[in-house]
Design a protein around this motif. Structure first.
Motif, PDB file in Angstrom:
ATOM      1  N   LYS A  12       0.854  -1.203   0.000  1.00  0.00           N
ATOM      2  CA  LYS A  12       0.000   0.000   0.000  1.00  0.00           C
ATOM      3  C   LYS A  12       0.890   1.253   0.000  1.00  0.00           C
ATOM      4  O   LYS A  12       1.937   1.266  -0.649  1.00  0.00           O
ATOM      5  CB  LYS A  12      -0.993  -0.058   1.159  1.00  0.00           C
ATOM      6  CG  LYS A  12      -1.797  -1.366   1.150  1.00  0.00           C
ATOM      7  CD  LYS A  12      -2.903  -1.399   2.159  1.00  0.00           C
ATOM      8  CE  LYS A  12      -3.621  -2.749   2.087  1.00  0.00           C
ATOM      9  NZ  LYS A  12      -4.768  -2.825   3.011  1.00  0.00           N
ATOM     10  N   MET A  13       0.496   2.323   0.662  1.00  0.00           N
ATOM     11  CA  MET A  13       1.319   3.535   0.655  1.00  0.00           C
ATOM     12  C   MET A  13       2.222   3.538   1.885  1.00  0.00           C
ATOM     13  O   MET A  13       2.109   4.361   2.797  1.00  0.00           O
ATOM     14  CB  MET A  13       0.445   4.804   0.616  1.00  0.00           C
ATOM     15  CG  MET A  13       1.225   6.057   0.202  1.00  0.00           C
ATOM     16  SD  MET A  13       0.209   7.541   0.014  1.00  0.00           S
ATOM     17  CE  MET A  13      -0.207   7.919   1.721  1.00  0.00           C
ATOM     18  N   SER A  97     -10.229  -3.209  -2.737  1.00  0.00           N
ATOM     19  CA  SER A  97     -11.352  -2.571  -2.028  1.00  0.00           C
ATOM     20  C   SER A  97     -11.077  -1.105  -1.713  1.00  0.00           C
ATOM     21  O   SER A  97     -11.996  -0.283  -1.685  1.00  0.00           O
ATOM     22  CB  SER A  97     -11.666  -3.322  -0.734  1.00  0.00           C
ATOM     23  OG  SER A  97     -10.546  -3.321   0.130  1.00  0.00           O
ATOM     24  N   GLU A  98      -9.818  -0.758  -1.489  1.00  0.00           N
ATOM     25  CA  GLU A  98      -9.487   0.647  -1.211  1.00  0.00           C
ATOM     26  C   GLU A  98      -9.618   1.502  -2.465  1.00  0.00           C
ATOM     27  O   GLU A  98     -10.003   2.676  -2.389  1.00  0.00           O
ATOM     28  CB  GLU A  98      -8.082   0.736  -0.610  1.00  0.00           C
ATOM     29  CG  GLU A  98      -8.045   0.178   0.808  1.00  0.00           C
ATOM     30  CD  GLU A  98      -6.679  -0.290   1.266  1.00  0.00           C
ATOM     31  OE1 GLU A  98      -6.607  -0.842   2.372  1.00  0.00           O
ATOM     32  OE2 GLU A  98      -5.687  -0.116   0.508  1.00  0.00           O
ATOM     33  N   TYR A 102     -12.259   4.485  -2.014  1.00  0.00           N
ATOM     34  CA  TYR A 102     -11.724   5.844  -1.981  1.00  0.00           C
ATOM     35  C   TYR A 102     -11.684   6.520  -3.349  1.00  0.00           C
ATOM     36  O   TYR A 102     -11.655   7.745  -3.432  1.00  0.00           O
ATOM     37  CB  TYR A 102     -10.305   5.853  -1.389  1.00  0.00           C
ATOM     38  CG  TYR A 102     -10.189   5.214  -0.035  1.00  0.00           C
ATOM     39  CD1 TYR A 102     -11.199   5.354   0.934  1.00  0.00           C
ATOM     40  CD2 TYR A 102      -9.077   4.454   0.303  1.00  0.00           C
ATOM     41  CE1 TYR A 102     -11.089   4.757   2.177  1.00  0.00           C
ATOM     42  CE2 TYR A 102      -8.955   3.861   1.548  1.00  0.00           C
ATOM     43  CZ  TYR A 102      -9.966   4.009   2.482  1.00  0.00           C
ATOM     44  OH  TYR A 102      -9.856   3.413   3.710  1.00  0.00           O
ATOM     45  N   PHE A 103     -11.680   5.716  -4.426  1.00  0.00           N
ATOM     46  CA  PHE A 103     -11.523   6.294  -5.760  1.00  0.00           C
ATOM     47  C   PHE A 103     -12.679   5.950  -6.693  1.00  0.00           C
ATOM     48  O   PHE A 103     -12.614   6.225  -7.885  1.00  0.00           O
ATOM     49  CB  PHE A 103     -10.183   5.855  -6.366  1.00  0.00           C
ATOM     50  CG  PHE A 103      -8.998   6.266  -5.531  1.00  0.00           C
ATOM     51  CD1 PHE A 103      -8.473   7.550  -5.616  1.00  0.00           C
ATOM     52  CD2 PHE A 103      -8.428   5.385  -4.628  1.00  0.00           C
ATOM     53  CE1 PHE A 103      -7.398   7.935  -4.829  1.00  0.00           C
ATOM     54  CE2 PHE A 103      -7.350   5.763  -3.829  1.00  0.00           C
ATOM     55  CZ  PHE A 103      -6.842   7.043  -3.926  1.00  0.00           C
ATOM     56  N   GLY A 104     -13.729   5.346  -6.136  1.00  0.00           N
ATOM     57  CA  GLY A 104     -14.966   5.142  -6.888  1.00  0.00           C
ATOM     58  C   GLY A 104     -14.875   4.150  -8.030  1.00  0.00           C
ATOM     59  O   GLY A 104     -15.670   4.204  -8.965  1.00  0.00           O
ATOM     60  N   ALA A 172     -12.814  -7.683   6.918  1.00  0.00           N
ATOM     61  CA  ALA A 172     -11.659  -8.302   7.579  1.00  0.00           C
ATOM     62  C   ALA A 172     -10.335  -7.678   7.160  1.00  0.00           C
ATOM     63  O   ALA A 172      -9.286  -8.227   7.439  1.00  0.00           O
ATOM     64  CB  ALA A 172     -11.636  -9.798   7.288  1.00  0.00           C
ATOM     65  N   ILE A 173     -10.383  -6.523   6.495  1.00  0.00           N
ATOM     66  CA  ILE A 173      -9.143  -5.878   6.043  1.00  0.00           C
ATOM     67  C   ILE A 173      -8.745  -4.799   7.036  1.00  0.00           C
ATOM     68  O   ILE A 173      -9.475  -3.831   7.243  1.00  0.00           O
ATOM     69  CB  ILE A 173      -9.307  -5.256   4.646  1.00  0.00           C
ATOM     70  CG1 ILE A 173      -9.605  -6.350   3.627  1.00  0.00           C
ATOM     71  CG2 ILE A 173      -8.047  -4.504   4.238  1.00  0.00           C
ATOM     72  CD1 ILE A 173      -9.863  -5.819   2.247  1.00  0.00           C
TER      73      ILE A 173
END
Length: 251
Positions: A12-13, A97-98, A102-104, A172-173
């Motif tokens: 991730k970031m 899922s993120e 977050y970004f549609g 569960a994330i």
């Protein structure tokens, strides 16, 4: 090591280029020749430096965390499939899922990205999964089924052979909650049957289906022991040698 097993870390970031280089080198040194494919999903700024490392070690690969759906153009800050492929990237994570939250992003967009990735020679890791309210309402198979259908069913069999699926129960994330091995197996079996119905048993039986939801050293072996759980898409635990190496070895 069967051809469909894999452990993928999604950083991730997190990590600077200096930290990421050290992390990848330390994981490889500690794990040695892995019992499964190991994929590092790293921030874009690190793709080429981590690729230089993985190229020297059998069984290790690098993944981009996303890509744009257009070939080129005035899309400041974005990377195309051709750019990633030319940089030597092996895999690309799509539909996480993120990205959805977050970004549609939705599955019609992800379907375009999957096609672009495949056409460029990249291997997609396609993420699907349900939120807690969907799971509690008992609609998880319906929702995941729709995601699979919209994102993957337009592919031809030769394309589908190259796709990795990652089931990530959104509830569960990063929550510390993990689906039970039985819950994971139930959904993985459902996904594999969907692939079989659309593309045939041969492709379904060779499709890698990863579990992604708070995989840790203390639950990896039990999760990976399920018949249709081929490995994990690992978040936080992929950011340290002491957590990620036992997960690699659990597979």
């Amino acid at each position: 090591m069967t051809s469909r097993t894999m452990v993928a870390g999604n950083w991730k970031m997190n990590t600077t280029p200096t930290q990421g280089k050290a992390l990848a080198e330390d994981i490889i040194a500690a794990a040695g020749t892995p019992p499964t494919k190991v994929v590092f999903g790293v921030p874009a700024i690190q793709l080429m430096s981590i690729k230089e490392i993985t190229a020297q070690h059998e069984g290790y690969f690098v993944a981009a965390q996303n890509m744009h759906h257009k070939d080129n153009g005035a899309y400041t800050g974005e990377l195309s499939a051709a750019m990633l492929a030319d940089a030597g990237v092996d895999y690309v994570i799509l539909g996480h899922s993120e990205r959805r939250e977050y970004f549609g992003e939705n599955d019609s967009l992800v379907n375009i990205k999957i096609n672009k990735a495949l056409n460029a020679g990249l291997l997609p890791i396609y993420c699907c999964g349900e939120k807690l309210d969907i799971r509690e309402a008992g609609n998880h198979e319906m929702i995941v089924g729709k995601q699979i259908e919209q994102a993957l069913f337009s592919l031809d069999p030769a394309q589908m052979e190259k796709v990795v699926i990652a089931y990530e129960p959104v509830w569960a994330i990063g929550t510390g909650v993990t689906a039970s091995p039985e819950q994971a197996q139930e959904m993985h079996s459902f996904i594999r049957q969907m692939v079989a119905n659309q593309f045939g048993d041969t492709i379904a039986n060779s499709t890698t289906i990863l579990y992604g939801g708070s995989v840790k050293p203390d639950n990896a072996e039990e999760l990976f022991g399920m018949e249709d759980v081929d490995g994990g898409l690992v978040g936080g635990a992929s950011l340290s040698v002491e957590n990620f190496v036992p997960i690699i070895k659990a597979r």
